[in-house]
Design a protein around this motif. Structure first.
Motif, PDB file in Angstrom:
ATOM      1  N   THR A 119     101.559  16.744 -46.917  1.00  0.00           N
ATOM      2  CA  THR A 119     100.254  17.351 -47.205  1.00  0.00           C
ATOM      3  C   THR A 119      99.328  17.211 -45.999  1.00  0.00           C
ATOM      4  O   THR A 119      98.604  18.153 -45.637  1.00  0.00           O
ATOM      5  N   ILE A 170     101.920  22.664 -52.515  1.00  0.00           N
ATOM      6  CA  ILE A 170     101.532  21.430 -51.822  1.00  0.00           C
ATOM      7  C   ILE A 170     100.039  21.157 -52.033  1.00  0.00           C
ATOM      8  O   ILE A 170      99.650  20.302 -52.827  1.00  0.00           O
ATOM      9  N   GLN A 171      99.183  21.876 -51.350  1.00  0.00           N
ATOM     10  CA  GLN A 171      97.744  21.623 -51.455  1.00  0.00           C
ATOM     11  C   GLN A 171      97.169  22.106 -52.795  1.00  0.00           C
ATOM     12  O   GLN A 171      96.291  21.460 -53.367  1.00  0.00           O
TER      13      GLN A 171
END
Length: 250
Positions: free
Chosen positions: A130, A213-214
């Motif tokens: 990340t 992911i984010q």
């Protein structure tokens, strides 16, 4: 692999990008039986819920891969760097009868390690990917160049702190302070030329895994009513990139 192949698999390694996961599941379903072990090597953590829904949770192990790779222009996978390591482990105390045989076979490979607490390893990898993907895509350059900027360095510190706090909120067994300190050491020790694979995909105009992911962490921040301004900036940058890439404007 095609549906014309005969038989069922003892183990399936899932190493797709997150946006190909559902298609990959459909592809392997004809070859999966009640004793098949499924080991995902995707970045992040959200895919475990998807796989648990498609298969039995006792079949779905945890897994992480540490390898620097990218796609060439003609679609071949290029292994960059000398190191490669895969770690995997059970997520429940129960497992199909085939598990012992599968684990014995994997133990003979030096670059594959069995882990008792694989979900902890997955969260630590999630923390690292990340930070690296967010930083190099936001500043559109390598780690070394980012480290030369005091302002960029200050942003990265805030970003690391936010992500660590979020992970601790989602998985209380993960200590935010330890995650922060480890991530900061890793950031400083990285080769100056390093770019996350997401940045390399971005440079080639390819799709990126920002939602997996984010995006997942940002949704958790909203659910826990936590402020995450640095994460929001990283996410917005990647979201805009995807909109431009797809020509998705109204």
């Amino acid at each position: 692999m095609t549906t014309a192949d005969v038989g069922a698999f003892d183990v399936v390694l899932m190493s797709t990008k997150s946006y190909h996961l559902h298609d990959a599941i459909e592809d392997v379903l004809p070859f999966v039986h009640s004793e098949t072990i499924v080991i995902p090597l995707l970045n992040g953590i959200q895919h475990l819920d998807v796989l648990d829904s498609a298969f039995s949770k006792t079949q779905v192990y945890g897994g992480v891969a540490f390898i620097e790779s990218t796609l060439s222009e003609d679609g071949h996978i290029l292994h960059q760097g000398a190191n490669a390591l895969m770690m995997y482990g059970r997520r429940t105390h129960s497992a199909p009868p085939s598990a012992t045989q599968v684990e014995k076979a994997l133990s003979s490979v030096s670059d594959i390690k069995s882990r008792e607490n694989i979900e902890s390893d997955m969260w630590q990898k999630y923390m690292l990917i990340t930070i690296l993907s967010g930083a190099t895509t936001l500043f559109h350059t390598d780690v070394g160049t980012i480290r030369t900027s005091t302002s960029a360095g200050s942003f990265i510190d805030r970003y690391i702190n936010e992500v660590a706090r979020l992970i601790e909120q989602i998985a209380p067994e993960m200590d935010a302070e330890r995650l922060q300190q480890k991530a900061k050491r890793q950031w400083q020790n990285l080769d100056a030329s390093f770019k996350a694979s997401m940045q390399k995909d971005k440079e080639k105009g390819q799709a990126v895994e920002y939602e997996h992911i984010q995006g997942y962490l940002l949704e958790k921040a909203k659910a826990y009513h936590l402020d995450a301004p640095a994460l929001q900036v990283v996410y917005a940058n990647l979201e805009l990139y995807e909109q431009i890439r797809k020509g998705d404007f109204q």
